[in-house]
Design an enzyme around this catalytic site. Structure first.
Site, mmCIF file in Angstrom:
data_model
loop_
_atom_site.group_PDB
_atom_site.id
_atom_site.type_symbol
_atom_site.label_atom_id
_atom_site.label_comp_id
_atom_site.label_asym_id
_atom_site.label_seq_id
_atom_site.Cartn_x
_atom_site.Cartn_y
_atom_site.Cartn_z
ATOM 1 N N THR A 297 0.851 -1.198 0.000
ATOM 2 C CA THR A 297 0.000 0.000 0.000
ATOM 3 C C THR A 297 0.881 1.240 0.000
ATOM 4 O O THR A 297 1.974 1.219 0.546
ATOM 5 C CB THR A 297 -0.864 -0.039 1.280
ATOM 6 O OG1 THR A 297 -1.867 -1.010 1.102
ATOM 7 C CG2 THR A 297 -1.517 1.285 1.589
ATOM 8 N N ARG B 190 -15.113 -5.901 0.772
ATOM 9 C CA ARG B 190 -14.439 -5.398 1.976
ATOM 10 C C ARG B 190 -13.782 -4.041 1.683
ATOM 11 O O ARG B 190 -13.098 -3.877 0.681
ATOM 12 C CB ARG B 190 -13.377 -6.404 2.420
ATOM 13 C CG ARG B 190 -12.554 -5.995 3.635
ATOM 14 C CD ARG B 190 -11.239 -5.337 3.227
ATOM 15 N NE ARG B 190 -10.337 -5.148 4.380
ATOM 16 C CZ ARG B 190 -9.209 -4.446 4.331
ATOM 17 N NH1 ARG B 190 -8.834 -3.889 3.196
ATOM 18 N NH2 ARG B 190 -8.454 -4.320 5.388
#
Ligand code: ASP
Length: 323
Positions: A191, A219
């Site tokens: 990320t 999600r």
């Protein structure tokens, strides 16, 4: 005049020197340096913190080494669902997108939401329609594909059945005997995020991710939630990476700024308490990067490593990986 500064991260997790070879380490270092230099140039030219963090995260999304944009991790169903957010500390304007599957650069969609919408967060098909109307590029799902990610996903499904932090999935793969493992020790991803303080003392943050490997379809993690994985006001700008559910439950990014405002803590101590005390207390793993109006920067993490770097205008860029 403020001494402008930008900091970036490329994800946290089980990133150890033992599991990395020199060539791959160099690739990461060069990628981080390249992004920092681009952000540094924007700030040196008098550009805003908001523009610097948007461009830094766009470049990180373009780089397949990291888990954002091209190179994103896969859901349990083998699909891609990306999240991104951006926030301007000067105005507290914010924009975010969640669960997008067709945008080349989710951070540009988040920025378009900030600039051109009365809303803050768009999800799914509506986010894509909004981005398309803003002239942003759509891509087929195959655009995000990387072989290493795909192999990592298969291993996560087979080995644990659980959703894994990107770097932990890579480390799991690295434990397999050499030669039998499609995702070897040098395949690590992450990320991404950026925080900056510009020459006017304004702050901004941006974060973008493919989420956690093998996550359930639908999600949404902390990344696109303002205050959880991304936050900026006049105290601090913060971008987080790690086990998103715990960052949501601790409202991690906002908590750094809140502790500064309400308890008078300096940036570094506020960030340390979040990463080293509040997150571990509920099993949260990861780290964050944060900057304040004085240009102080802190990059704490409670994992083995976090891809990270800092660049001050007029100074050499500084990049690190391990603890
Ligand atoms: N925080 C991200 C998420 O939970 C994952 C990461 O930072 O690697 O979606």
């Amino acid at each position: 005049m403020q001494a402008a500064v930008i900091a970036i991260h490329g994800g946290a997790g089980t990133i150890t020197r033992a599991a990395m070879d020199a060539a791959r380490e160099r690739e990461y270092i060069e990628a981080l340096q390249h992004v920092l230099q681009a952000g540094q140039r924007i700030l040196a030219d008098g550009g805003s913190a908001l523009d610097a963090v948007t461009e830094a995260v766009r470049l990180l999304e373009e780089c397949p080494l990291f888990n954002a944009g091209k190179g994103a991790v896969l859901t349990h169903a083998g699909t891609y669902e990306l999240d991104a957010a951006v926030m301007d500390g000067a105005t507290r304007d914010a924009g975010a997108v969640a669960c997008v599957t067709r945008l080349r650069n989710p951070v540009l969609a988040a920025r378009a939401v900030l600039d051109h919408s009365e809303h803050v967060l768009f999800a799914g098909a509506g986010a894509e329609a909004f981005a398309q109307a803003q002239g942003l590029e759509l891509v087929p799902p195959g655009y995000y594909f990387t072989q290493a990610r795909h192999d990592q996903w298969q291993r996560a499904r087979g080995n644990t059945g659980m959703a894994l932090l990107d770097h932990d999935a890579a480390a799991l793969a690295a434990q397999q005997p050499q030669g039998t493992d499609p995702l070897d020790a040098d395949s690590k991803f992450g990320t991404v995020g950026a925080v900056a303080c510009d020459s006017r003392g304004n702050l901004a943050a941006a974060t973008s991710t493919g989420g956690v490997t093998n996550k359930q379809v639908g999600r949404v993690g902390d990344t696109p939630l303002i205050g959880a994985g991304c936050y900026a006001d006049d105290m601090a700008a913060v971008s987080a990476t790690g086990t998103g559910e715990m960052f949501i439950r601790t409202v991690a990014a906002h908590d750094v700024a809140a502790q500064m405002r309400y308890a008078g803590l300096p940036l570094e101590e506020a960030a340390r308490r979040v990463v080293m005390e509040k997150l571990p207390a509920i099993g949260g793993r990861g780290g964050l990067i944060a900057v304040d109006r004085a240009g102080n920067v802190t990059l704490p993490f409670n994992t083995e490593g976090m891809y990270r770097g800092v660049a001050r205008v007029g100074e050499a860029v500084n990049v690190s990986i391990y603890g």
